[in-house]
Structures are given as structure tokens and as C-alpha cells.
Enzyme design. Structure first.
Site, PDB file in Angstrom:
ATOM      1  N   TYR A  10      -1.124  23.800  18.515  1.00  0.00           N
ATOM      2  CA  TYR A  10      -1.272  23.086  19.790  1.00  0.00           C
ATOM      3  C   TYR A  10       0.038  23.075  20.578  1.00  0.00           C
ATOM      4  O   TYR A  10       1.105  22.786  20.018  1.00  0.00           O
ATOM      5  CB  TYR A  10      -1.677  21.639  19.533  1.00  0.00           C
ATOM      6  CG  TYR A  10      -3.071  21.484  18.972  1.00  0.00           C
ATOM      7  CD1 TYR A  10      -4.177  21.985  19.654  1.00  0.00           C
ATOM      8  CD2 TYR A  10      -3.269  20.830  17.769  1.00  0.00           C
ATOM      9  CE1 TYR A  10      -5.460  21.824  19.136  1.00  0.00           C
ATOM     10  CE2 TYR A  10      -4.547  20.671  17.247  1.00  0.00           C
ATOM     11  CZ  TYR A  10      -5.638  21.173  17.933  1.00  0.00           C
ATOM     12  OH  TYR A  10      -6.889  21.010  17.420  1.00  0.00           O
ATOM     13  N   LYS A  14       0.473  -3.138  -3.822  1.00  0.00           N
ATOM     14  CA  LYS A  14      -0.171  -3.268  -2.503  1.00  0.00           C
ATOM     15  C   LYS A  14      -0.288  -1.891  -1.846  1.00  0.00           C
ATOM     16  O   LYS A  14       0.379  -0.937  -2.279  1.00  0.00           O
ATOM     17  CB  LYS A  14       0.649  -4.223  -1.632  1.00  0.00           C
ATOM     18  CG  LYS A  14       2.062  -3.738  -1.344  1.00  0.00           C
ATOM     19  CD  LYS A  14       2.911  -4.837  -0.703  1.00  0.00           C
ATOM     20  CE  LYS A  14       4.332  -4.350  -0.476  1.00  0.00           C
ATOM     21  NZ  LYS A  14       5.228  -5.435  -0.069  1.00  0.00           N
TER      22      LYS A  14
HETATM   23  C1  LIG Z   1       6.347  -5.328  -0.958  1.00  0.00           C
HETATM   24  C2  LIG Z   1       7.009  -6.503  -1.566  1.00  0.00           C
HETATM   25  C3  LIG Z   1       7.824  -6.344  -2.699  1.00  0.00           C
HETATM   26  C4  LIG Z   1       8.195  -5.004  -3.294  1.00  0.00           C
HETATM   27  O1  LIG Z   1       9.236  -4.420  -2.533  1.00  0.00           O
HETATM   28  P1  LIG Z   1       9.948  -3.045  -2.976  1.00  0.00           P
HETATM   29  O2  LIG Z   1      11.112  -2.964  -2.064  1.00  0.00           O
HETATM   30  O3  LIG Z   1       8.974  -1.962  -2.715  1.00  0.00           O
HETATM   31  O4  LIG Z   1      10.304  -3.198  -4.398  1.00  0.00           O
HETATM   32  C5  LIG Z   1       8.326  -7.503  -3.281  1.00  0.00           C
HETATM   33  N1  LIG Z   1       8.050  -8.732  -2.777  1.00  0.00           N
HETATM   34  C6  LIG Z   1       7.287  -8.903  -1.669  1.00  0.00           C
HETATM   35  C7  LIG Z   1       7.036 -10.269  -1.162  1.00  0.00           C
HETATM   36  C8  LIG Z   1       6.750  -7.797  -1.024  1.00  0.00           C
HETATM   37  O5  LIG Z   1       6.012  -7.971   0.083  1.00  0.00           O
END
Ligand SMILES: *Cc1c(COP(=O)(O)O)cnc(C)c1O
Length: 403
Positions: A279, A49
Site C-alpha cells: 500500500y 493479565k
Molecule cells: C501489571 C502489574 C504488575 C506486573 O508488572 P511487570 O512490570 O510486568 O512485572 C504488577 N502489579 C500491578 C498492580 C500490575 O498492574
């Protein structure tokens, strides 16, 4: 050598001021390290994601699948479509909320698999599949809330939920899952309570002959900390990218950093004592200084809140960043380094010589987590996929030489 993730015809025009290097060897190594912890029947889902936490979803998905991952996890429907449009065939779970008929239609058309957390969603998805005259039942994943208090049907009512979904036409329950709230904590008590609730729900389902074929619960932290949490699949995000979810988990596997962020010195100047920088003149020179302007800023992913606190690497030496970080540029103090030229490479995240700067270092400085630092690089900078060990990757030449 992997390809660029953007239009090839633009390559010669790519700005050379800053870029992200994605090391596919390190990624492959991390997948294999995690696979090594898993029982043979446990699948590895690569969580890609947010454009693979800023690393580039398509490339990461391809490399992870090649290295032993068998599922992909995304948060949104467009993220899933991007992978399918790139020709990726592996099963893709959409873990985020899908609340419109339109999204459910896209899920059906692109052969993605949704997470269902409410009977209403299941009903609409079933109707959508029926209106599309779907030839085969579509896979769905039911999510329980066992203590995260985010998405999920109440765990104590799992039997009712599963029974409802099972009687709908066109749906096939592929898995039952939940998500842990405190897996990165050194104190496992809340995690164990969540696991207890999950197992209770599974027993209740089993008693009614309703147990879904797969169960999963673990993110990176849980996967590294406790094998009893692995079940049929682990959902791995952060660890793929080479960061540890918590320092007490460092001894569990050997992870290698996948992302390096580099930029060029675009301008060098000598300034006199009393000269303000950037800035707001938050920084004022108190001695004669050599200042380097670097072609990267907060729009690229360097948090502005780290102004005057970051260190970067130039010719293997740590130097400090000075003045407010601006949208596209930042300034560094290179007084101590002789012989620099415009075009020289500055390493913001990554290794140069004996030093390494990690997303954890930035997270600690900025009072945030490495996940957020990595995601900051998902938008603007070109990515170069490299497949060389980290120590050789430092000198990677970049097309469009500056000199
Ligand atoms: C993002 C996510 C993961 C992965 O989590 P990490 O801590 O980055 O391994 C796993 N399960 C769900 C439902 C998530 O939203």
C-alpha cells in the site's frame, strides 16, 4: 508436551501461515530464577493479565504454578474467571478496577479476590456477600496510592480505610499493597519515596493494631533491583516472559525468552527496478529483487508503525522487511538468500541460527516498551506450547505442511 489452547477439533484446520511458540521450559526457568532472589517467606505472584502478556493465560498460569509461583494476578474479572473455568485453584487477585455489583458478584461466585480502593466498593462487596449468604468471609486486598496516581486509596489515610473495611461483615483483609511508578528507572529516588510512604502507612496501621497480614509492592523491575521491596509477595509479569524491564537489570538474573513468533513464506516473486511494494508504494525497488510475501500482519501483532524498519530471520540470516505492513501479510527482501521455497519459515521474534530478535528490539524501533509488543500477540495467532530448549525449537515442524 502441553496442549493447544483452543478447540482440538479445529486443529487440522489451523492456518499454517503464522503462529506463536510458547516455550514452557523457558517460563519455568524464569520462575525459578526469580524464586532464587526471594526470601523463603516471600510468595511469587505470576501476573497473567492480558492473556499472560499475549502468551496464553491458562498455560502460563499452570506452568508458573508448577514452577513455584503460588498466586495469580489478573486485571479483570473475566480474566480471573477464565483461569477458574480451566480448573485452576490457586488464589487469584483481580488488580484492576471493579466498580459494578455484577462484577463483585462474579468475584464472589468464582472465588476471586478483589482489589478495593474505595470504602464504597467494600460496602457493596459486603452487601453482595451477605445477599449470597456466603458461608466464609471473602478475601480482599486494599490498595494504597503512594505515588503512581492510578488506582489506590490515599496512603496518608490508610488507617481510616482499613478501619472502615474491618468493621464490615463477610470481608477478610488478605493484604495491603501499592504499585510503583518508576521501578525500571536507574534512579531509585521516586521509588524510595513511594516505599517510605508505604512503610509509614504500615507503621501507622501497626500502632493501631490494624496491620494487614501481608504486604506487597514490587513488580518485576522492583523485584530485580532491591530486595527490601519484596515484603511478603512480589508481583511478576514481564520477567516471567523473559524480558528485562530495564537494561541495567540484565545482570540480576538469567532470563530466557518464552515467546517466538514465526510465519511462513507464502509467495515468492522477482521484481524489476521501479516496482512499488505494498500500500502506498512506500518502498520502490531500485534493483532487481526477490521478494518474499510472509503470512503475518498487523492484525496478528506486528506493529504497522515498524513498516520498512523491521528485520526478520530467514534460514539464519537477517533480512529487511519492505513496504507497508498490511493487516495479514508483509513483504521481505530475500534477494540475498538462495534456494528458498514457499512454505519456508520466517522468524519474526525469536532465534534462528546465531541471531535473535527480541521484543526489546521491536520496542526500541517503535519507541514503545516490550510489554506492549508482547501483548500485541494476544488475539489472533494459534499458540503452540513447546518444551524444548530455544536453540532446538527453531526447527519445530508445524502441522499442515505447506509443500
Ligand atoms: C501489571 C502489574 C504488575 C506486573 O508488572 P511487570 O512490570 O510486568 O512485572 C504488577 N502489579 C500491578 C498492580 C500490575 O498492574
Amino acid at each position: 508436551m502441553l496442549s493447544w489452547d483452543q478447540t482440538p477439533s479445529l486443529q487440522p484446520m489451523r492456518c499454517s501461515r503464522a503462529w506463536v511458540e510458547i516455550n514452557s521450559l523457558a517460563l519455568r526457568h524464569n520462575v525459578q530464577q526469580i524464586k532464587g532472589l526471594l526470601a523463603p517467606h516471600t510468595d511469587l505472584m505470576a501476573v497473567v493479565k492480558a492473556d499472560a502478556y499475549g502468551h496464553g493465560a491458562v498455560t502460563v498460569a499452570q506452568v508458573a504454578l508448577g514452577a513455584g509461583a503460588s498466586w495469580l494476578g489478573v486485571a479483570t474479572v473475566p480474566e480471573g474467571i477464565e483461569l477458574r473455568a480451566a480448573g485452576i485453584q490457586a488464589p487469584i487477585l483481580v488488580m484492576g478496577a471493579v466498580n459494578s455489583r455484577e462484577e463483585l458478584e462474579a468475584i464472589a461466585r468464582w472465588r476471586l479476590q478483589p482489589t478495593l480502593v474505595m470504602p464504597k466498593q467494600a460496602l457493596v462487596f459486603s452487601e453482595v456477600l451477605s445477599s449470597l449468604a456466603a458461608a466464609r468471609p471473602a478475601g480482599v486486598h486494599l490498595k494504597l496510592d503512594t505515588g503512581m496516581s492510578r488506582l489506590g486509596f490515599p496512603w496518608a489515610e490508610a488507617v481510616e480505610f482499613v478501619r472502615f473495611v474491618r468493621q464490615l461483615p463477610h470481608l477478610r483483609i488478605v493484604s495491603l499493597y501499592s504499585h510503583l511508578a518508576t521501578a525500571d528507572s536507574a534512579d531509585p529516588s521516586i521509588m524510595k519515596q513511594q516505599q517510605q510512604r508505604f512503610t509509614t502507612a504500615v507503621w501507622q496501621l501497626q500502632a493501631e493494631q490494624l496491620r494487614p497480614p501481608r504486604l506487597h509492592l514490587a513488580n518485576s523491575a522492583a523485584s530485580l533491583s532491591d530486595r527490601s521491596l519484596h515484603y511478603d509477595m512480589v508481583r511478576i509479569g514481564l520477567a516471567l516472559y523473559g524480558s528485562y524491564p530495564a537494561s541495567h537489570l540484565r545482570s540480576t538474573v538469567d532470563l530466557q525468552t518464552v515467546m517466538q513468533v514465526k510465519a511462513r513464506l507464502t509467495h515468492l516473486k522477482d521484481i524489476q527496478p521501479g516496482t512499488g511494494v505494498s500500500y502506498g508504494h512506500q518502498f520502490v525497488a531500485d534493483h532487481p529483487m526477490r521478494l518474499g510475501v510472509v503470512g503475518i500482519g498487523y492484525a496478528d501483532g506486528v506493529p504497522r508503525s515498524l513498516s520498512n524498519r523491521l528485520q526478520v530471520l530467514v534460514k539464519g540470516q537477517l533480512v529487511r522487511q519492505v513496504g507497508a505492513i498490511t493487516m495479514d501479510q508483509l513483504m521481505i527482501d530475500v534477494t540475498s538468500i538462495a534456494g528458498l521455497q514457499e512454505g519456508d519459515i520466517v522468524t519474526l521474534l525469536g532465534q534462528d541460527g546465531d541471531h535473535q530478535i527480541t521484543a526489546d528490539d521491536w520496542a526500541a524501533l517503535g519507541n514503545t516498551i516490550s510489554w506492549e509488543i508482547l501483548c500485541g500477540f494476544k488475539h489472533r495467532l494459534p499458540r503452540i506450547a513447546i518444551d524444548r530448549p530455544l536453540d532446538l525449537a527453531v526447527s519445530t515442524p508445524y502441522p499442515g505442511d505447506f509443500h
